[in-house]
Design a protein around this motif. Structure first.
Motif, PDB file in Angstrom:
ATOM      1  N   THR A   1      19.073  27.268  58.733  1.00  0.00           N
ATOM      2  CA  THR A   1      18.322  28.280  57.977  1.00  0.00           C
ATOM      3  C   THR A   1      19.238  29.428  57.567  1.00  0.00           C
ATOM      4  O   THR A   1      19.196  29.904  56.421  1.00  0.00           O
ATOM      5  CB  THR A   1      17.154  28.828  58.819  1.00  0.00           C
ATOM      6  OG1 THR A   1      16.280  27.750  59.174  1.00  0.00           O
ATOM      7  CG2 THR A   1      16.362  29.873  58.042  1.00  0.00           C
TER       8      THR A   1
ATOM      9  N   LEU B   1      20.248  30.813  53.806  1.00  0.00           N
ATOM     10  CA  LEU B   1      20.038  32.206  53.394  1.00  0.00           C
ATOM     11  C   LEU B   1      21.349  32.887  53.026  1.00  0.00           C
ATOM     12  O   LEU B   1      21.407  33.657  52.061  1.00  0.00           O
ATOM     13  CB  LEU B   1      19.342  32.976  54.518  1.00  0.00           C
ATOM     14  CG  LEU B   1      17.831  32.770  54.654  1.00  0.00           C
ATOM     15  CD1 LEU B   1      17.313  33.459  55.911  1.00  0.00           C
ATOM     16  CD2 LEU B   1      17.099  33.303  53.422  1.00  0.00           C
TER      17      LEU B   1
ATOM     18  N   GLU C   1      21.454  34.624  49.587  1.00  0.00           N
ATOM     19  CA  GLU C   1      21.350  36.078  49.578  1.00  0.00           C
ATOM     20  C   GLU C   1      22.652  36.801  49.883  1.00  0.00           C
ATOM     21  O   GLU C   1      22.785  37.979  49.586  1.00  0.00           O
ATOM     22  CB  GLU C   1      20.286  36.522  50.598  1.00  0.00           C
ATOM     23  CG  GLU C   1      18.927  35.857  50.434  1.00  0.00           C
ATOM     24  CD  GLU C   1      18.245  36.211  49.121  1.00  0.00           C
ATOM     25  OE1 GLU C   1      18.615  37.259  48.530  1.00  0.00           O
ATOM     26  OE2 GLU C   1      17.371  35.449  48.686  1.00  0.00           O
TER      27      GLU C   1
ATOM     28  N   THR D   1      22.038  39.281  54.506  1.00  0.00           N
ATOM     29  CA  THR D   1      21.043  38.551  55.293  1.00  0.00           C
ATOM     30  C   THR D   1      20.939  39.138  56.700  1.00  0.00           C
ATOM     31  O   THR D   1      21.935  39.292  57.393  1.00  0.00           O
ATOM     32  CB  THR D   1      21.417  37.060  55.383  1.00  0.00           C
ATOM     33  OG1 THR D   1      21.439  36.505  54.058  1.00  0.00           O
ATOM     34  CG2 THR D   1      20.409  36.292  56.220  1.00  0.00           C
ATOM     35  N   ARG D   2      19.726  39.454  57.118  1.00  0.00           N
ATOM     36  CA  ARG D   2      19.487  40.012  58.450  1.00  0.00           C
ATOM     37  C   ARG D   2      18.948  38.929  59.386  1.00  0.00           C
ATOM     38  O   ARG D   2      18.405  37.920  58.923  1.00  0.00           O
ATOM     39  CB  ARG D   2      18.478  41.157  58.371  1.00  0.00           C
ATOM     40  CG  ARG D   2      18.898  42.294  57.434  1.00  0.00           C
ATOM     41  CD  ARG D   2      17.734  43.233  57.204  1.00  0.00           C
ATOM     42  NE  ARG D   2      16.584  42.500  56.670  1.00  0.00           N
ATOM     43  CZ  ARG D   2      15.350  43.002  56.599  1.00  0.00           C
ATOM     44  NH1 ARG D   2      15.110  44.219  57.034  1.00  0.00           N
ATOM     45  NH2 ARG D   2      14.359  42.280  56.103  1.00  0.00           N
ATOM     46  N   THR D   3      19.086  39.168  60.672  1.00  0.00           N
ATOM     47  CA  THR D   3      18.546  38.191  61.631  1.00  0.00           C
ATOM     48  C   THR D   3      17.033  38.061  61.477  1.00  0.00           C
ATOM     49  O   THR D   3      16.473  36.982  61.670  1.00  0.00           O
ATOM     50  CB  THR D   3      18.887  38.595  63.074  1.00  0.00           C
ATOM     51  OG1 THR D   3      18.498  39.955  63.296  1.00  0.00           O
ATOM     52  CG2 THR D   3      20.382  38.449  63.343  1.00  0.00           C
TER      53      THR D   3
ATOM     54  N   ASP E   1      15.425  38.127  58.726  1.00  0.00           N
ATOM     55  CA  ASP E   1      15.214  37.218  57.595  1.00  0.00           C
ATOM     56  C   ASP E   1      15.329  35.765  58.041  1.00  0.00           C
ATOM     57  O   ASP E   1      14.543  34.912  57.626  1.00  0.00           O
ATOM     58  CB  ASP E   1      16.243  37.487  56.490  1.00  0.00           C
ATOM     59  CG  ASP E   1      16.186  38.917  55.964  1.00  0.00           C
ATOM     60  OD1 ASP E   1      15.074  39.471  55.905  1.00  0.00           O
ATOM     61  OD2 ASP E   1      17.246  39.459  55.619  1.00  0.00           O
ATOM     62  N   VAL E   2      16.315  35.512  58.887  1.00  0.00           N
ATOM     63  CA  VAL E   2      16.536  34.148  59.387  1.00  0.00           C
ATOM     64  C   VAL E   2      15.348  33.699  60.230  1.00  0.00           C
ATOM     65  O   VAL E   2      14.844  32.589  60.096  1.00  0.00           O
ATOM     66  CB  VAL E   2      17.836  34.065  60.209  1.00  0.00           C
ATOM     67  CG1 VAL E   2      18.010  32.667  60.805  1.00  0.00           C
ATOM     68  CG2 VAL E   2      19.043  34.432  59.343  1.00  0.00           C
TER      69      VAL E   2
ATOM     70  N   ARG F   1      12.229  34.793  60.166  1.00  0.00           N
ATOM     71  CA  ARG F   1      11.048  34.592  59.318  1.00  0.00           C
ATOM     72  C   ARG F   1      11.139  33.269  58.565  1.00  0.00           C
ATOM     73  O   ARG F   1      10.181  32.504  58.505  1.00  0.00           O
ATOM     74  CB  ARG F   1      10.904  35.760  58.339  1.00  0.00           C
ATOM     75  CG  ARG F   1       9.649  35.682  57.476  1.00  0.00           C
ATOM     76  CD  ARG F   1       9.409  36.953  56.678  1.00  0.00           C
ATOM     77  NE  ARG F   1      10.557  37.316  55.864  1.00  0.00           N
ATOM     78  CZ  ARG F   1      11.374  38.333  56.135  1.00  0.00           C
ATOM     79  NH1 ARG F   1      11.197  39.079  57.205  1.00  0.00           N
ATOM     80  NH2 ARG F   1      12.394  38.612  55.341  1.00  0.00           N
ATOM     81  N   GLU F   2      12.309  32.993  58.000  1.00  0.00           N
ATOM     82  CA  GLU F   2      12.492  31.754  57.229  1.00  0.00           C
ATOM     83  C   GLU F   2      12.388  30.521  58.120  1.00  0.00           C
ATOM     84  O   GLU F   2      11.889  29.470  57.694  1.00  0.00           O
ATOM     85  CB  GLU F   2      13.862  31.786  56.543  1.00  0.00           C
ATOM     86  CG  GLU F   2      14.108  30.679  55.540  1.00  0.00           C
ATOM     87  CD  GLU F   2      13.571  30.989  54.158  1.00  0.00           C
ATOM     88  OE1 GLU F   2      13.687  30.125  53.285  1.00  0.00           O
ATOM     89  OE2 GLU F   2      13.020  32.095  53.946  1.00  0.00           O
TER      90      GLU F   2
ATOM     91  N   HIS G   1      11.581  36.981  66.113  1.00  0.00           N
ATOM     92  CA  HIS G   1      12.903  37.587  65.995  1.00  0.00           C
ATOM     93  C   HIS G   1      13.685  37.436  67.300  1.00  0.00           C
ATOM     94  O   HIS G   1      14.899  37.217  67.302  1.00  0.00           O
ATOM     95  CB  HIS G   1      12.753  39.064  65.620  1.00  0.00           C
ATOM     96  CG  HIS G   1      14.017  39.682  65.118  1.00  0.00           C
ATOM     97  ND1 HIS G   1      14.178  41.036  64.947  1.00  0.00           N
ATOM     98  CD2 HIS G   1      15.201  39.130  64.746  1.00  0.00           C
ATOM     99  CE1 HIS G   1      15.389  41.289  64.499  1.00  0.00           C
ATOM    100  NE2 HIS G   1      16.039  40.161  64.370  1.00  0.00           N
TER     101      HIS G   1
ATOM    102  N   GLN H   1      24.243  39.297  65.774  1.00  0.00           N
ATOM    103  CA  GLN H   1      24.206  38.787  64.411  1.00  0.00           C
ATOM    104  C   GLN H   1      25.547  38.138  64.053  1.00  0.00           C
ATOM    105  O   GLN H   1      25.599  37.110  63.368  1.00  0.00           O
ATOM    106  CB  GLN H   1      23.898  39.923  63.430  1.00  0.00           C
ATOM    107  CG  GLN H   1      23.792  39.473  61.975  1.00  0.00           C
ATOM    108  CD  GLN H   1      23.204  40.549  61.077  1.00  0.00           C
ATOM    109  OE1 GLN H   1      22.479  41.417  61.547  1.00  0.00           O
ATOM    110  NE2 GLN H   1      23.512  40.486  59.792  1.00  0.00           N
TER     111      GLN H   1
END
Length: 203
Positions: free
Chosen positions: A28, A32, A36, A41-43, A45-46, A48-49, A54, A64
């Motif tokens: 994932t 991302l 992006e 890309t933030r953790t 975001d990862v 959620r995807e 979290h 990260q």
């Protein structure tokens, strides 16, 4: 003994699930990062995807940067494996270059991001990129040395020979918005770049 065996089986299943989750996070994150950017890309975001909490990210990766390094390492292992597979010992320089292009095509979007953002990455992440290049250098230089001895290409310093190839590729990949804004740079220009590079080495 029966209960112990059952416990061992449950533990094994949990371990397998943990490994599957870790791999899903890596896959994932790679997707991302390619879409992006590595730094954008933030953790969160990862997570959620990937459809996880979290906190799950940090159950597998301490930071990260650790997640980023795991993604780069996975990409490097895959690329190196592809190169070893396609460019066996004794391959010609052309075959090594073709194998390199084939390996990069499979992760081109991520690699392009890695090339563009490498100078802004943590030192450990940058060193992992250097390690990927070292594998390519090994195969390329071995083939080039053989062909220089056989008079098939002009004698020249191996480091310049390698850096010229990487520099050519990276220039096109770093400027993919100019060369192939809606497609693959390597698919569009890979063969042309390969032929141009080999023409520079002709005796």
């Amino acid at each position: 003994m029966k209960i112990k065996g059952s416990g061992e089986k449950v533990k094994s299943q949990r371990q397998q699930q943990k490994e599957r989750t870790r791999q899903r996070l890596i896959d994932t994150a790679l997707s991302l990062y390619a879409r992006e950017g590595l730094l954008a890309t933030r953790t969160a975001d990862v997570a959620r995807e990937a459809g996880v909490s979290h906190g799950t990210i940090f159950a597998h990766f301490a930071t990260q940067e650790a997640l980023l390094n795991a993604v780069i390492e996975t990409f490097g292992t895959t690329t190196a494996g592809r190169l070893h597979e396609l460019a066996s010992q004794g391959s010609s320089l052309r075959e090594v270059l073709q194998a390199h292009l084939a390996g990069l095509r499979e992760g081109e979007s991520f690699y392009s991001r890695l090339v563009r953002e490498s100078r802004m990455l943590p030192n450990e992440s940058r060193q992992m990129l250097v390690a990927i290049q070292s594998v390519v250098s090994h195969h390329l230089c071995a083939a080039a040395e053989r062909e220089m001895k056989e008079g098939m290409i002009r004698p020249q310093p191996l480091h310049l020979l390698f850096n010229t190839w990487i520099g050519l590729l990276h220039y096109y990949l770093a400027n993919d918005d100019l060369f192939a804004p809606e497609g693959s740079v390597l698919e569009r220009y890979g063969e042309e770049l390969l032929e141009h590079y080999l023409s520079l080495l002709a005796p």
